[in-house]
Design an enzyme around this catalytic site. Structure first.
Site, mmCIF file in Angstrom:
data_model
loop_
_atom_site.group_PDB
_atom_site.id
_atom_site.type_symbol
_atom_site.label_atom_id
_atom_site.label_comp_id
_atom_site.label_asym_id
_atom_site.label_seq_id
_atom_site.Cartn_x
_atom_site.Cartn_y
_atom_site.Cartn_z
ATOM 1 N N GLY A 59 26.419 -34.179 6.567
ATOM 2 C CA GLY A 59 26.409 -33.501 5.892
ATOM 3 C C GLY A 59 27.396 -33.856 4.441
ATOM 4 N N SER A 60 27.439 -33.253 3.541
ATOM 5 C CA SER A 60 28.637 -33.351 1.993
ATOM 6 C C SER A 60 27.526 -32.555 1.256
ATOM 7 C CB SER A 60 28.724 -35.078 2.189
ATOM 8 O OG SER A 60 29.484 -35.106 0.912
#
Length: 219
Positions: free
Chosen positions: A187-188
């Site tokens: 993610g991010s």
């Protein structure tokens, strides 16, 4: 639902780690049943968590010639005019989508067009909500020109957990809306930069789906 190809190595290493850990605990603590069962349960939880990171659910995608589709699953954390200093070097409308560890991590093209610019930047791993992450973290920058001549910039940004950004495009490629252009492991964030005045169909804190939710409409 299938498992994304980016997860094969990570999942295999996770399984190997779990097998070694459980074998060690079985051998070293054979008389402590409660400890062995605790490790079994934690091992199962770890496997499920890693597995869901790399899920690739079946979806019916949204397509439209003048639509900009969300490139990632997550929550809208930024909608504002800002200075884009890498490519446009002028005012743009920025929309940012934060991808948590429980989101699908596949990134999809928001529009169809030609890749006019692509660059990978190594960098730090600041938390994705840190304003400096857009310019200091590991990231990629992609500019795709729509057939009407409108260029759209989108940027993959690594965060505190993400340690690898993957991309499948290069300058000169013809890309298709909603097809995969990359993956951010664990993610991010994904930022999109649109022309000022573009009609945005999202609100702050809205939960969106990559390849499905309409982000904006081009004039």
């Amino acid at each position: 639902m299938t498992i994304h190809k980016e997860g094969y190595t990570t999942i295999a290493l996770t399984v190997l780690f779990i097998m070694l850990l459980n074998a060690f605990v079985d051998y070293k603590f054979a008389d402590l049943a409660w400890l062995r069962w605790a490790v079994y349960i934690l091992s199962l939880a770890l496997f499920v968590i890693v597995l869901q990171f790399f899920r690739n659910p079946k979806r019916t995608f949204t397509n439209g010639e003048n639509l900009v589709i969300c490139p990632a699953d997550g929550k809208v954390v930024v909608i504002e005019e800002t200075e884009e200093g890498e490519y446009f070097k002028d005012k743009r409308l920025q929309v940012s989508i934060f991808m948590s560890p429980v989101n699908v991590h596949i990134n999809r093209n928001p529009i169809s067009g030609v890749v006019k610019f692509f660059k990978y930047h190594p960098g730090k791993y600041l938390a994705a909500w840190n304003p400096k992450s857009s310019t200091e973290n590991e990231r990629t920058t992609t500019v795709v020109e729509h057939k009407n001549g409108t260029p759209i910039l989108y940027r993959q940004i690594a965060g505190a957990l993400a340690r690898r950004i993957v991309w499948y495009i290069k300058e000169g490629d013809q890309v298709v809306q909603t097809e995969q252009f990359g993956f951010i492991k664990f993610g991010s964030r994904v930022d999109i930069f649109l022309p000022v005045g573009t009609k945005v169909n999202l609100q702050l804190d809205q939960v969106v789906k990559g390849g499905i939710t309409v982000l904006a409409e081009l004039s």
